[in-house]
Motif scaffolding. Structure first.
Motif, short mmCIF file in Angstrom:
data_model
loop_
_atom_site.label_atom_id
_atom_site.label_comp_id
_atom_site.label_asym_id
_atom_site.label_seq_id
_atom_site.Cartn_x
_atom_site.Cartn_y
_atom_site.Cartn_z
N LYS A 83 120.55 66.96 -128.46
CA LYS A 83 120.11 65.93 -127.52
C LYS A 83 121.31 65.24 -127.22
N GLU A 84 122.20 64.98 -128.02
CA GLU A 84 123.50 64.05 -127.58
C GLU A 84 124.60 65.11 -126.91
N GLU A 85 124.46 66.46 -127.09
CA GLU A 85 125.34 67.33 -126.34
C GLU A 85 125.28 67.13 -124.85
N PHE A 86 124.00 67.30 -124.37
CA PHE A 86 123.59 67.43 -122.98
C PHE A 86 123.75 66.01 -122.30
N ASP A 87 124.99 65.96 -121.40
CA ASP A 87 124.78 64.49 -120.63
C ASP A 87 124.23 64.58 -119.47
N PRO A 88 123.02 63.68 -119.12
CA PRO A 88 122.27 63.80 -117.94
C PRO A 88 123.41 63.70 -116.81
#
Length: 151
Positions: A83-88
């Motif tokens: 979840k932390e790897e993907f930056d919206p």
């Protein structure tokens, strides 16, 4: 003398019906005789270790034991690190924007993909060649840039 109520067409229909019944009985007797000749059993279809149908039973040495608890039903849960790897929030450049019509396009700096944006999704006023940050949202015709801010 009374005339017979049986007409020619009625007798012909009765003969055809009796003939069909006799043929059906003959077919039934032939099937029973054939079943006795072939051993009288039901034919089986087996599934081999590759999932193919065969007429021979599968080899028991090829059998693989599977632990029932190891089978996952459903979608596996995402871990916190994924979840932390993907930056919206993404960064991009406004390639076209028509303020009179209220829409435009933003090119993502990382992927070089073009995304549609509408004036309702803007936080700041933008013009062409502005550097912006935005988030993606699924629209009717694809991904749209929303929450667009000038950098």
């Amino acid at each position: 003398m009374a005339k017979s109520q049986q007409t020619f067409s009625k007798t012909e229909k009765e003969k055809k019906r009796l003939k069909k019944r006799e043929e059906k009985q003959k077919k039934k007797a032939a099937r029973k005789a054939e079943a006795k000749e072939n051993g009288g059993g039901i034919q089986f279809a087996y599934v081999d270790h590759n999932g193919n149908l065969t007429d021979t039973p599968p080899d028991p040495t090829m059998k693989v034991a599977i632990d029932a608890e190891s089978i996952e039903i459903g979608i596996p849960k995402k871990s916190d690190s994924e979840k932390e790897e993907f930056d919206p929030v993404r960064k991009g450049k406004v390639s076209f924007f028509d303020s009179s019509k209220g829409f435009g396009f933003i090119i993502d700096t990382d992927t070089q993909e073009k995304y549609f944006t509408h004036v309702s999704g803007l936080l700041d006023e933008i013009t062409e060649n502005d550097k912006v940050s935005f988030e993606l949202e699924k629209g009717m015709k694809g991904m749209n840039a929303v929450r667009v801010k000038k950098i």
